[in-house]
Design an enzyme around this catalytic site. Structure first.
Site, mmCIF file in Angstrom:
data_model
loop_
_atom_site.group_PDB
_atom_site.id
_atom_site.type_symbol
_atom_site.label_atom_id
_atom_site.label_comp_id
_atom_site.label_asym_id
_atom_site.label_seq_id
_atom_site.Cartn_x
_atom_site.Cartn_y
_atom_site.Cartn_z
ATOM 1 N N GLU A 3 3.880 -1.462 7.035
ATOM 2 C CA GLU A 3 4.164 -0.105 6.534
ATOM 3 C C GLU A 3 4.644 0.801 7.667
ATOM 4 O OE1 GLU A 3 1.548 0.428 2.511
ATOM 5 O OE2 GLU A 3 0.590 1.083 4.363
ATOM 6 N N GLU A 32 3.242 -4.800 -1.447
ATOM 7 C CA GLU A 32 1.930 -4.238 -1.743
ATOM 8 C C GLU A 32 2.010 -3.407 -3.011
ATOM 9 O OE1 GLU A 32 -0.321 -2.077 1.131
ATOM 10 O OE2 GLU A 32 0.274 -3.373 2.797
#
Length: 346
Positions: free
Chosen positions: A157, A263
């Site tokens: 991320e 995710e």
């Protein structure tokens, strides 16, 4: 008139195309905590029958496992030894393996990207070399353990960069690019006689087309070689399903890269929508419905660029963020496990 031989050839090509697609589509889960849960005595069950957690997912069509790797974790289990052990179990059961480098001793995400303790005080160039060496050495360890990853993500991320302050964005794009190249080169240096893993770049803006465009437009000015765009999508943070659809379709058509929703998750009990209306009920059935709808968006990304999705930690111990797990407090799996049955069973 078409000959029988030609008809057979056409049918064979159609079958091959369908088979290849079914093999490529990633029905995945980040199961980085499943071994820890079982080691501590948690029993995963289906219909009150105890089974290994990995078996439950595999029996319902899950074909990829995502595992995170920390440098030198103090409180979390996800070091090299633990990750290799879990990867071995997954590979035995037929999973393909996505390795998630955090380049930290603990969680790395858009709010925090802590430099590993052993790397503190180094220069930018020294950290680049450390990223290269750590990636190369750990990848070789996976290779020698016969669990070489099929895909590798360089950072987790990284919308706001990685290994702060070295690669923090927006002020250090040049540094971030150099760190990404170091990690990618570390992967390539580890290959030996293996097939090269696919390289993923992962940000957390699944419902934000404007940010995604800004970020990847900038990334592409650095000529970084990678294969897959990874996105995170949690609706309470990242927008509506229409936002997700718009962003991913735009991304596919603009960058011509394969896309994985690496995710995603939804709660089986009230957690994120206590004081506002949810897009789906925060119930076991609402959780299942959410995954069905998200999967349909991935399946319909243009040019067959949607390559699959991963649920984040569906087998975590039942506490904290585990409202997003697939299991109740007694260990029984919830209805969400059945979402892919209709796609993979015949």
């Amino acid at each position: 008139m078409i000959s029988t031989k030609k008809i057979t050839l056409i049918l064979s090509l159609v079958f091959l195309s369908q088979t290849t697609f079914s093999q490529e589509y990633m029905v995945g889960a980040d199961l980085s905590f499943v071994k820890e849960a079982e080691d501590k005595g948690f029993s995963f069950k289906e219909n009150n029958i105890v089974k290994p957690g990995l078996d439950i997912f595999r029996e319902h069509g899950y074909n990829w496992i995502r595992l995170r790797l920390f440098n030198s974790p103090k409180e979390l289990p996800n070091d090299l030894e633990y990750t290799i052990s879990l990867a071995k179990e997954a590979k035995k059961k037929g999973y393909k393996f996505l390795l998630d480098y955090h380049y930290s001793d603990t969680w790395a995400d858009p709010q925090k990207q802590f430099v590993p303790k052993d790397w503190e005080g180094k220069t930018q160039k020294e950290v680049e070399q450390l990223v290269y060496e750590f990636t190369k050495e750990t990848m070789i360890a996976f290779r020698e353990a016969n669990v070489y990853p099929d895909m590798v993500q360089i950072g987790n991320e990284i919308s706001n960069g990685m290994i702060w302050p070295y690669g923090k964005l927006p002020e250090n794009w040049d540094n971030l690019a150099a760190l990404l190249k170091a990690g990618i080169n570390g992967v390539y240096a580890s290959i030996g006689n293996n097939t090269s893993p696919k390289i993923m770049i992962h940000i957390d803006k699944g419902g934000d087309k404007e940010f995604t465009k800004y970020w990847f437009d900038k990334l592409h000015t650095y000529n970084i070689k990678y294969d897959v765009i990874g996105q995170s999508y949690y609706p309470w943070w990242h927008g509506s399903l229409l936002d997700l659809r718009e962003c991913l379709n735009f991304t596919a058509l603009t960058y011509k890269k394969d896309i994985v929703l690496v995710e995603t998750a939804y709660n089986h009990s009230p957690a994120e929508y206590i004081n506002k209306k949810p897009p789906f009920p925060e119930t076991a059935e609402g959780q299942k419905e959410f995954l069905e709808e998200v999967n349909n968006i991935i399946l319909n990304i243009p040019e067959n660029r949607g390559k699959g999705l991963f649920w984040w930690e569906p087998a975590a111990p039942n506490k904290g963020f585990s409202y997003r797990t697939y299991f109740d407090e007694n260990g029984n799996v919830k209805p969400v496990i059945n979402v892919f049955d209709k796609y993979v069973r015949h």
